[in-house]
Design an enzyme around this catalytic site. Structure first.
Site: not given
Ligand code: VGL
Ligand code: ZN
Length: 202
Positions: A151, A81, A46, A52, A48, A106, A8
């Site tokens: 993550c 995000h 990430d 979401h 979404h 994901k 990510d």
């Molecule tokens: C993440 C919070 C929500 C991450 C992803 O990539 O760490 N944190 N979605």
């Molecule tokens: Zn996320």
């Protein structure tokens, strides 16, 4: 086969993004520098949909960082995000993506959140990453990226439970909460997960 899994490294997790990780941009040159040390380089995003379930904006009366219960587990509500197809979901523009053999996305199901690169948070659905790694003959997995305490951590935990030899590259990762990360590092070391800095890869 020595494999790097980059988690990510996306614009929304950078200091000027919508879910900023302090100094998140500092890891980009570190990650670019280590990629040649691996036989296989993979990344996650990430990714979404706008509706979401992890976005506070999709819950009436809730604020960012409130915690609700979802499928029997606590779920933090985040600012919007990494919405699919937006600039915030793109990799940092300076991240060298040329060597990425595959990118796993994901958090694509609006109804479930997925911190780990392997499974959603309730372990209901797999991304197929374990099967991919096993078919490629991967044994040694090195993980880094954002956010280290969310993550990256959950990806390492699942990878370890799937039987991979796991190493967390500390200076190629940044946490949302450094104190939390210190506790998680102790937990990882106690399980047999290795923690190192990128200089020891050379
Ligand atoms: C993440 C919070 C929500 C991450 C992803 O990539 O760490 N944190 N979605
Ligand atoms: Zn996320």
């Amino acid at each position: 086969m020595k494999t790097l899994l980059i988690i990510d490294v996306q614009n929304d997790f950078m200091p000027d993004g919508s879910l900023p990780v302090a100094e998140g941009d500092r890891i980009v040159p570190v990650i670019n520098n280590i990629q040649d040390q691996f036989d296989l380089v993979l990344a996650t995003q990430d990714w979404h949909p706008k509706d979401h379930i992890s976005f506070a904006s999709n819950h009436d009366g809730k604020s960012n960082f409130d915690v609700i219960e979802l499928h029997g587990n606590p779920q933090t509500l985040w600012p919007d995000h990494c919405v699919q197809g937006t600039e915030g979901a793109d990799f940092h523009p300076d991240l060298n993506t040329a060597q990425f053999e595959a990118i796993f996305r994901k958090g694509t199901d609006s109804a479930i959140d997925s911190y780990s690169a392997f499974y959603d948070n309730s372990h209901l659905k797999s991304t197929g990453l374990t099967g991919y790694l096993k078919e490629k003959g991967v044994t040694e997995l090195y993980l880094c990226g954002l956010a280290a305490d969310i993550c990256v951590y959950f990806s390492i935990l699942d990878a370890f439970n799937e039987g991979f030899d796991c190493t967390f590259i500390e200076d190629a990762s940044k946490a949302l909460d450094d104190v939390h990360l210190d506790n998680l590092k102790e937990e990882m070391l106690a399980k047999g997960i290795k923690v190192l800095n990128s200089e020891s890869l050379f």
